[in-house]
Enzyme design. Structure first.
Site, PDB file in Angstrom:
ATOM      1  N   ARG A 160      34.177  10.544 -30.474  1.00  0.00           N
ATOM      2  CA  ARG A 160      33.562  11.716 -29.850  1.00  0.00           C
ATOM      3  C   ARG A 160      33.169  11.422 -28.405  1.00  0.00           C
ATOM      4  O   ARG A 160      33.270  12.267 -27.523  1.00  0.00           O
ATOM      5  CB  ARG A 160      32.337  12.133 -30.656  1.00  0.00           C
ATOM      6  CG  ARG A 160      31.728  13.445 -30.192  1.00  0.00           C
ATOM      7  CD  ARG A 160      30.841  14.038 -31.279  1.00  0.00           C
ATOM      8  NE  ARG A 160      30.284  15.299 -30.832  1.00  0.00           N
ATOM      9  CZ  ARG A 160      29.026  15.461 -30.430  1.00  0.00           C
ATOM     10  NH1 ARG A 160      28.205  14.430 -30.413  1.00  0.00           N
ATOM     11  NH2 ARG A 160      28.576  16.646 -30.048  1.00  0.00           N
TER      12      ARG A 160
ATOM     13  N   HIS B 103      34.340  13.602 -25.123  1.00  0.00           N
ATOM     14  CA  HIS B 103      33.349  14.280 -24.278  1.00  0.00           C
ATOM     15  C   HIS B 103      33.366  13.744 -22.852  1.00  0.00           C
ATOM     16  O   HIS B 103      33.030  14.476 -21.918  1.00  0.00           O
ATOM     17  CB  HIS B 103      31.955  14.131 -24.894  1.00  0.00           C
ATOM     18  CG  HIS B 103      31.715  15.096 -26.006  1.00  0.00           C
ATOM     19  ND1 HIS B 103      30.660  15.980 -26.012  1.00  0.00           N
ATOM     20  CD2 HIS B 103      32.396  15.332 -27.150  1.00  0.00           C
ATOM     21  CE1 HIS B 103      30.701  16.715 -27.116  1.00  0.00           C
ATOM     22  NE2 HIS B 103      31.749  16.331 -27.827  1.00  0.00           N
ATOM     23  N   ASP B 104      33.744  12.486 -22.673  1.00  0.00           N
ATOM     24  CA  ASP B 104      33.869  11.964 -21.316  1.00  0.00           C
ATOM     25  C   ASP B 104      35.117  12.514 -20.638  1.00  0.00           C
ATOM     26  O   ASP B 104      35.046  13.082 -19.545  1.00  0.00           O
ATOM     27  CB  ASP B 104      33.917  10.436 -21.339  1.00  0.00           C
ATOM     28  CG  ASP B 104      33.974   9.829 -19.943  1.00  0.00           C
ATOM     29  OD1 ASP B 104      33.267  10.346 -19.047  1.00  0.00           O
ATOM     30  OD2 ASP B 104      34.713   8.859 -19.736  1.00  0.00           O
TER      31      ASP B 104
ATOM     32  N   ASP C 263      36.296   8.977 -16.725  1.00  0.00           N
ATOM     33  CA  ASP C 263      35.687   8.284 -15.588  1.00  0.00           C
ATOM     34  C   ASP C 263      34.324   7.679 -15.900  1.00  0.00           C
ATOM     35  O   ASP C 263      33.609   7.243 -15.002  1.00  0.00           O
ATOM     36  CB  ASP C 263      35.561   9.240 -14.403  1.00  0.00           C
ATOM     37  CG  ASP C 263      34.703  10.469 -14.727  1.00  0.00           C
ATOM     38  OD1 ASP C 263      34.160  10.553 -15.854  1.00  0.00           O
ATOM     39  OD2 ASP C 263      34.585  11.352 -13.847  1.00  0.00           O
TER      40      ASP C 263
ATOM     41  N   SER D 260      31.652   9.088 -16.608  1.00  0.00           N
ATOM     42  CA  SER D 260      30.526   9.851 -16.074  1.00  0.00           C
ATOM     43  C   SER D 260      29.514  10.215 -17.145  1.00  0.00           C
ATOM     44  O   SER D 260      28.329  10.434 -16.851  1.00  0.00           O
ATOM     45  CB  SER D 260      31.024  11.116 -15.367  1.00  0.00           C
ATOM     46  OG  SER D 260      31.892  11.854 -16.201  1.00  0.00           O
TER      47      SER D 260
ATOM     48  N   ASN E 196      26.412  17.309 -25.343  1.00  0.00           N
ATOM     49  CA  ASN E 196      26.313  15.849 -25.354  1.00  0.00           C
ATOM     50  C   ASN E 196      25.010  15.320 -25.936  1.00  0.00           C
ATOM     51  O   ASN E 196      24.833  14.104 -26.028  1.00  0.00           O
ATOM     52  CB  ASN E 196      26.477  15.306 -23.927  1.00  0.00           C
ATOM     53  CG  ASN E 196      27.881  15.475 -23.401  1.00  0.00           C
ATOM     54  OD1 ASN E 196      28.828  15.567 -24.175  1.00  0.00           O
ATOM     55  ND2 ASN E 196      28.027  15.526 -22.086  1.00  0.00           N
TER      56      ASN E 196
ATOM     57  N   PRO F  79      34.044  22.453 -25.094  1.00  0.00           N
ATOM     58  CA  PRO F  79      34.029  23.576 -26.045  1.00  0.00           C
ATOM     59  C   PRO F  79      32.991  23.385 -27.135  1.00  0.00           C
ATOM     60  O   PRO F  79      32.724  22.266 -27.569  1.00  0.00           O
ATOM     61  CB  PRO F  79      35.449  23.561 -26.628  1.00  0.00           C
ATOM     62  CG  PRO F  79      35.911  22.145 -26.459  1.00  0.00           C
ATOM     63  CD  PRO F  79      35.271  21.648 -25.194  1.00  0.00           C
TER      64      PRO F  79
ATOM     65  N   HIS G   3      37.712  15.243 -36.323  1.00  0.00           N
ATOM     66  CA  HIS G   3      36.909  15.912 -37.346  1.00  0.00           C
ATOM     67  C   HIS G   3      37.202  15.431 -38.759  1.00  0.00           C
ATOM     68  O   HIS G   3      36.751  16.036 -39.729  1.00  0.00           O
ATOM     69  CB  HIS G   3      37.113  17.424 -37.258  1.00  0.00           C
ATOM     70  CG  HIS G   3      36.518  18.031 -36.035  1.00  0.00           C
ATOM     71  ND1 HIS G   3      36.532  19.392 -35.782  1.00  0.00           N
ATOM     72  CD2 HIS G   3      35.865  17.474 -34.987  1.00  0.00           C
ATOM     73  CE1 HIS G   3      35.934  19.627 -34.630  1.00  0.00           C
ATOM     74  NE2 HIS G   3      35.519  18.472 -34.123  1.00  0.00           N
ATOM     75  N   SER G   4      37.937  14.343 -38.881  1.00  0.00           N
ATOM     76  CA  SER G   4      38.180  13.775 -40.210  1.00  0.00           C
ATOM     77  C   SER G   4      37.186  12.672 -40.535  1.00  0.00           C
ATOM     78  O   SER G   4      37.142  12.194 -41.668  1.00  0.00           O
ATOM     79  CB  SER G   4      39.609  13.227 -40.307  1.00  0.00           C
ATOM     80  OG  SER G   4      39.788  12.122 -39.438  1.00  0.00           O
TER      81      SER G   4
ATOM     82  N   ASP H 149      34.379  15.044 -43.685  1.00  0.00           N
ATOM     83  CA  ASP H 149      35.264  14.987 -44.842  1.00  0.00           C
ATOM     84  C   ASP H 149      34.383  14.599 -46.023  1.00  0.00           C
ATOM     85  O   ASP H 149      33.847  13.493 -46.066  1.00  0.00           O
ATOM     86  CB  ASP H 149      36.372  13.956 -44.621  1.00  0.00           C
ATOM     87  CG  ASP H 149      37.350  13.867 -45.779  1.00  0.00           C
ATOM     88  OD1 ASP H 149      36.992  14.258 -46.901  1.00  0.00           O
ATOM     89  OD2 ASP H 149      38.476  13.400 -45.565  1.00  0.00           O
TER      90      ASP H 149
ATOM     91  N   ASP I 133      42.428  10.105 -41.611  1.00  0.00           N
ATOM     92  CA  ASP I 133      43.623  10.354 -42.410  1.00  0.00           C
ATOM     93  C   ASP I 133      43.991  11.833 -42.320  1.00  0.00           C
ATOM     94  O   ASP I 133      43.327  12.612 -41.640  1.00  0.00           O
ATOM     95  CB  ASP I 133      43.412   9.922 -43.872  1.00  0.00           C
ATOM     96  CG  ASP I 133      42.166  10.545 -44.487  1.00  0.00           C
ATOM     97  OD1 ASP I 133      41.925  11.756 -44.232  1.00  0.00           O
ATOM     98  OD2 ASP I 133      41.442   9.864 -45.220  1.00  0.00           O
TER      99      ASP I 133
END
Length: 382
Positions: free
Chosen positions: A60, A64-65, A72, A74, A92, A160, A191-192, A233, A241
């Site tokens: 994650r 997000h970076d 970078d 940041s 974040n 998003p 998201h697994s 999951d 997976d």
């Protein structure tokens, strides 16, 4: 063409030229720090043994970076009393893994001072964590440099949310050069694994399988709404997976966006195709991660190689006396933001002086970090 117009044209061409991997290399640190990747890998292996959820956090973290303004580093910068940072952005607040990056950086600085960028550490850490969590092994090029800017607004505007409409999400990925198929496999990988906080789960936003919804209610209703967690999951939350695709079709995913992908006209065929071709997922995920890792990187002589990943090497001096920024986030929400287990506290109104000596002030014309007590980072994901 006169000189002024030529310079303008060259400037415009430079602005639209791809920044991806022109100066990255497969073994960038071969001579300057030969053991760089081994050092990072050893730290990640140790951390995953201590906490299997580390993989979800690092996956994650890289998304997000990179997705906010490029890969970078940041997102690693700590906010200061007179300057916001990406860490404070709403999406974040619950990102974790900063202490892992800090540990790898500390060991690298002891071995090869001022050599390995924090941006490369983020990318290498995610790659190693993904593989150790059952995901694919893939190659990454190195040679990134660290940003000189960390802007909260860019993260708020570019990342998003968990309930974004699918057409808008597809558009966001397309604007960064990713196809709808690549978007789906990136979400599937991310998201697994890991957990999601109950406050991000909206069972009524889009259809959810009834027995699954009942189990979510047991975990999240009442007082658990603010403090509870649910596995992304439900059966295998620590392994990357292809079960994601079956869970999406079955409407057994906690986040709204994943259930929306299973009913949207554009993404449903992609989900079903991946479900019917299980061997395609991991190679596709590997290629998508390679591409994500090279999104809008800084190379060459731009940026810097930070000595500490949580702060710029030469912070700009403050202008004026005491400049205290207004934050829309409460101090409680900011707990655990700072790397090394420190929390950000003492946010006060703009222009007022802070009477407490331990909170952030401008001293000798320079910004000072907000001090705080030690606080264990939360173990949540999205």
């Amino acid at each position: 063409m006169d000189a002024c117009r030529l310079l303008l044209l060259l400037g415009l061409l430079a602005a639209v030229a791809p920044l991806a991997s022109a100066q990255l290399a497969p073994e960038f640190y071969k001579d300057s720090c030969p053991d760089a990747e081994k050092i990072v890998a050893a730290v990640i292996e140790k951390k995953l043994k201590e906490d299997p959820g580390t993989a979800a956090g690092l996956l994650r973290l890289i998304f997000h970076d990179c997705f906010a303004n490029g890969c970078d580093a940041s997102i690693l910068i700590d906010p200061l009393s007179n300057q916001s940072a990406e860490k404070e952005a709403g999406p974040n607040i619950s990102v974790r893994g900063f202490e892992v990056i800090d540990e790898a950086k500390k060991e690298l600085e002891a071995k090869c001072p001022n050599t390995v960028s924090c941006a490369d550490i983020v990318v290498l850490s995610a790659r190693d964590a993904i593989h150790l969590a059952g995901g694919p092994a893939y190659k990454v090029q190195t040679g990134r440099r660290d940003s000189l800017v960390s802007n909260r607004e860019e993260a708020d505007n570019n990342l998003p949310g968990p309930d974004i409409p699918v057409p808008k999400l597809v558009s966001e990925f397309l604007s960064r050069g990713f196809s709808a198929e690549e978007m789906v496999v990136l979400l599937a990988g991310g998201h697994s694994i890991g957990k999601v906080r109950c406050i991000f789960i909206e069972p009524d936003a889009t259809p959810m399988e009834s027995s699954y919804q009942a189990s979510i209610s047991k975990l999240c209703d009442g007082p658990n709404r603010d403090t509870g967690f649910v596995n992304m999951d439900e059966h295998n939350p620590d392994s990357i997976d292809g079960t994601y695709f079956a869970n999406v079709i079955a409407k057994k995913m906690p986040l709204t966006i994943d259930r929306l992908l299973g009913i949207d006209a554009k993404t449903t065929p992609i989900i079903k195709d991946m479900l019917n071709k299980p061997d395609d997922f991991l190679p596709s995920f590997a290629k998508a991660m390679e591409k994500l890792s090279e999104l809008k990187v800084i190379t060459g002589k731009d940026g810097e190689i930070r000595k500490s990943c949580s702060e710029f090497n030469n912070p700009m001096p403050a202008t004026g006396g005491s400049v205290i920024r207004i934050s829309s986030a409460s101090p409680e929400d900011l707990e655990g933001l700072s790397s090394g287990g420190k929390q950000v506290s003492g946010i006060v109104s703009q222009g007022s002086k802070d009477p407490l000596p331990e909170t952030a002030k401008v001293v000798d014309g320079h910004r000072k970090k907000v001090a705080g007590r030690h606080h264990k980072l939360r173990g949540d994901s999205p």
